[in-house]
Design a protein around this motif. Structure first.
Motif, short mmCIF file in Angstrom:
data_model
loop_
_atom_site.label_atom_id
_atom_site.label_comp_id
_atom_site.label_asym_id
_atom_site.label_seq_id
_atom_site.Cartn_x
_atom_site.Cartn_y
_atom_site.Cartn_z
N THR A 1 0.86 -1.09 0.02
CA THR A 1 -0.20 0.07 -0.02
C THR A 1 1.00 1.26 0.02
OG1 THR A 1 -2.09 -1.13 0.94
CG2 THR A 1 -1.66 1.30 1.18
N CYS A 2 1.83 1.29 0.67
CA CYS A 2 2.86 2.28 0.77
C CYS A 2 3.51 2.54 -0.41
CB CYS A 2 3.73 2.05 1.97
SG CYS A 2 2.99 2.15 3.79
N GLN A 3 4.13 1.54 -0.95
CA GLN A 3 4.72 1.76 -2.35
C GLN A 3 3.80 2.08 -3.33
OE1 GLN A 3 6.18 -2.21 -2.56
NE2 GLN A 3 7.86 -2.16 -1.54
N GLU A 4 2.49 1.57 -3.24
CA GLU A 4 1.53 1.89 -4.55
C GLU A 4 1.19 3.50 -4.31
OE1 GLU A 4 0.48 0.39 -7.36
OE2 GLU A 4 2.28 -0.97 -6.93
N ARG A 5 0.76 3.80 -3.19
CA ARG A 5 0.28 5.13 -2.89
C ARG A 5 1.32 6.14 -3.38
NH1 ARG A 5 -4.94 5.85 -2.06
NH2 ARG A 5 -5.67 4.39 -0.45
N SER A 6 2.62 5.88 -2.99
CA SER A 6 3.56 6.81 -3.55
C SER A 6 3.67 6.86 -5.12
CB SER A 6 4.99 6.28 -2.99
OG SER A 6 5.56 5.14 -3.68
#
Length: 75
Positions: free
Chosen positions: A11-16
């Motif tokens: 989630t953190c990777q995709e949101r960035s």
């Protein structure tokens, strides 16, 4: 569990990369990735979860019944 650790990391990777993606789309994408993830890679996330669980249980067991419990929970 391992999936939740994976989901959080992804989630953190995709949101960035895509800050406008909605939660449903994001969850569906990550869920599909997890289903297709190699068993060895899954084990990495499951193993991380189990290690944290054991460490947390040991810490709680050491604190239970001592004066440190209230101090620990206050933080």
């Amino acid at each position: 569990n391992g999936f939740m650790r994976y989901h959080l990391e992804r989630t953190c990777q995709e949101r960035s990369k895509n800050p406008t993606i909605n939660f449903r789309q994001l969850s569906e994408k990550i869920g599909e990735e997890w289903k297709n993830l190699d068993a060895k890679k899954r084990e990495v996330f499951t193993g991380q979860y189990e290690l944290k669980l054991k460490a947390g249980s040991a810490l709680f067991k050491n604190l239970t019944g001592s004066a440190k419990v209230g101090e620990y929970l206050a933080h």
